[in-house]
Design a protein around this motif. Structure first.
Motif, PDB file in Angstrom:
ATOM      1  N   GLY A   1     -11.765   3.914   3.014  1.00  0.00           N
ATOM      2  CA  GLY A   1     -10.393   3.277   2.736  1.00  0.00           C
ATOM      3  C   GLY A   1      -9.968   3.088   3.777  1.00  0.00           C
ATOM      4  N   ASN A   2      -9.472   1.830   4.012  1.00  0.00           N
ATOM      5  CA  ASN A   2      -8.588   1.504   5.327  1.00  0.00           C
ATOM      6  C   ASN A   2      -7.156   1.282   4.697  1.00  0.00           C
ATOM      7  N   TRP A   3      -6.283   2.279   5.056  1.00  0.00           N
ATOM      8  CA  TRP A   3      -5.013   2.454   4.589  1.00  0.00           C
ATOM      9  C   TRP A   3      -4.102   1.355   5.601  1.00  0.00           C
TER      10      TRP A   3
ATOM     11  N   HIS B   1       0.124   1.196   6.008  1.00  0.00           N
ATOM     12  CA  HIS B   1       0.846   1.681   4.867  1.00  0.00           C
ATOM     13  C   HIS B   1       0.994   3.235   5.049  1.00  0.00           C
ATOM     14  N   GLY B   2       1.934   3.875   4.276  1.00  0.00           N
ATOM     15  CA  GLY B   2       1.968   5.200   3.762  1.00  0.00           C
ATOM     16  C   GLY B   2       3.350   5.951   4.554  1.00  0.00           C
TER      17      GLY B   2
ATOM     18  N   ASN C   1       1.269   9.877   1.465  1.00  0.00           N
ATOM     19  CA  ASN C   1      -0.008  10.366   1.949  1.00  0.00           C
ATOM     20  C   ASN C   1      -0.495  11.655   1.214  1.00  0.00           C
TER      21      ASN C   1
ATOM     22  N   LEU D   1      -1.443  11.004  -2.305  1.00  0.00           N
ATOM     23  CA  LEU D   1      -2.787   9.947  -2.474  1.00  0.00           C
ATOM     24  C   LEU D   1      -4.030  10.919  -2.124  1.00  0.00           C
TER      25      LEU D   1
ATOM     26  N   VAL E   1     -11.471   8.108   4.720  1.00  0.00           N
ATOM     27  CA  VAL E   1     -10.446   7.448   4.893  1.00  0.00           C
ATOM     28  C   VAL E   1     -10.038   7.223   6.194  1.00  0.00           C
TER      29      VAL E   1
ATOM     30  N   VAL F   1      -6.763   6.122   8.613  1.00  0.00           N
ATOM     31  CA  VAL F   1      -5.378   6.245   8.398  1.00  0.00           C
ATOM     32  C   VAL F   1      -4.626   6.139   9.567  1.00  0.00           C
TER      33      VAL F   1
ATOM     34  N   THR G   1      -3.863  14.558   7.813  1.00  0.00           N
ATOM     35  CA  THR G   1      -4.973  14.073   6.921  1.00  0.00           C
ATOM     36  C   THR G   1      -6.095  15.152   7.040  1.00  0.00           C
TER      37      THR G   1
ATOM     38  N   TYR H   1     -12.573  11.566   7.511  1.00  0.00           N
ATOM     39  CA  TYR H   1     -11.445  10.646   7.989  1.00  0.00           C
ATOM     40  C   TYR H   1     -11.699  10.127   9.375  1.00  0.00           C
TER      41      TYR H   1
ATOM     42  N   LEU I   1      -5.308   2.509  -1.910  1.00  0.00           N
ATOM     43  CA  LEU I   1      -3.726   3.074  -1.770  1.00  0.00           C
ATOM     44  C   LEU I   1      -3.504   3.984  -2.874  1.00  0.00           C
TER      45      LEU I   1
END
Ligand code: G3H
Length: 245
Positions: free
Chosen positions: A8-10, A13-14, A19, A22, A38, A40, A48, A59, A233
């Motif tokens: 996941g490429n955030w 955002h966040g 976070n 999520l 992820v 982040v 994270t 991560y 997201l």
């Protein structure tokens, strides 16, 4: 058999609050058969890391500096990312190539810096709509990958490659499984000429992957998972994509 990887490429955002929601949603939704990670924003890496302790979810960052250390205001080195436990760093995302004028060589240098600190670079390649329409897709992705192969030489087998057609990113226009597979096969062939590890390397597809198209994409012979933007997201959406892998 290659193990699938879903990242996941955030993007940008966040917030600390969103976070936390999520990540707790993902923790409840897992585990999955595929490897999951992820990537982040820099300020959230440490939190994270704490939130994901004891889970299967790795991560990483969305970029890294090509420099080792020094007077590079605003840059974040791979040594720093390794220090906070990052397993992956995305490099050469099309948004960085386009908005920050990152060249093929700079992307390759960033990949090299990441590997030097034990971080797996997720190297992104992909053509624009104009390039596709001009019949340049193969030429563009091979040129982008060639710079990385040339720079990393014997370490090329250690990267994760991601094919992300620029015209499919955030647009809802997904490449068809056949379109994506055709480019992945070209990239795999180019890797085979460079390393004996080519058939063990993971090539991810990115560009409007959703829960309802993921399984078809991931069923292709040379598609080894996904690099997910918008659908990463929401825990339920991302988890469904991880399940499809
Ligand atoms: O890094 C992820 C890609 O840019 C894909 O983004 O899933 O929102 O199209 P998207």
């Amino acid at each position: 058999m290659r193990k699938k990887l879903v990242v996941g490429n955030w993007k940008m955002h966040g917030s600390r609050a969103s976070n936390a929601l999520l990540l707790s949603g993902l923790k409840e939704a897992g585990p999955w058969t595929a490897d999951v990670a992820v990537c982040v924003p820099f300020p959230y890496i440490t939190e994270t890391a704490l939130a994901l302790t004891g889970t299967q979810i790795a991560y990483g960052s969305q970029d890294c500096s090509a420099h080792e250390q020094g007077a590079y205001t605003g840059e974040v080195s791979s040594a720093m990312l390794a220090d906070v436990g990052c397993r992956y760093a995305i490099v050469g995302h099309s948004e960085r190539r386009a908005y920050h004028q990152e060249s093929d060589q700079l992307v390759a240098d960033k990949a090299k810096a990441a590997l030097a600190h034990g971080i797996t670079p997720i190297v992104c390649v992909g053509e624009t709509l104009a390039e596709r329409e001009a019949g340049q897709t193969e030429h563009v992705v091979k040129r982008q990958l060639a710079a990385v192969i040339h720079t990393l030489t014997h370490c090329i087998g250690e990267i994760v490659l991601a094919y992300e057609p620029v015209w499919a990113i955030g647009t809802g226009l997904t490449a068809t499984p056949e379109q994506a597979q055709a480019v992945h096969a070209v990239l795999r062939q180019q890797l085979r000429a460079a390393t004996q590890k080519a058939d063990a390397m993971r090539i991810l597809y990115g560009g409007s992957v959703k829960a309802d198209n993921a399984a078809q994409l991931f069923a292709q012979a040379d598609i080894d998972g996904g690099l997910i933007g918008g659908a990463a997201l929401k825990a339920a959406d991302f988890s469904a994509i991880c399940r499809a892998a």
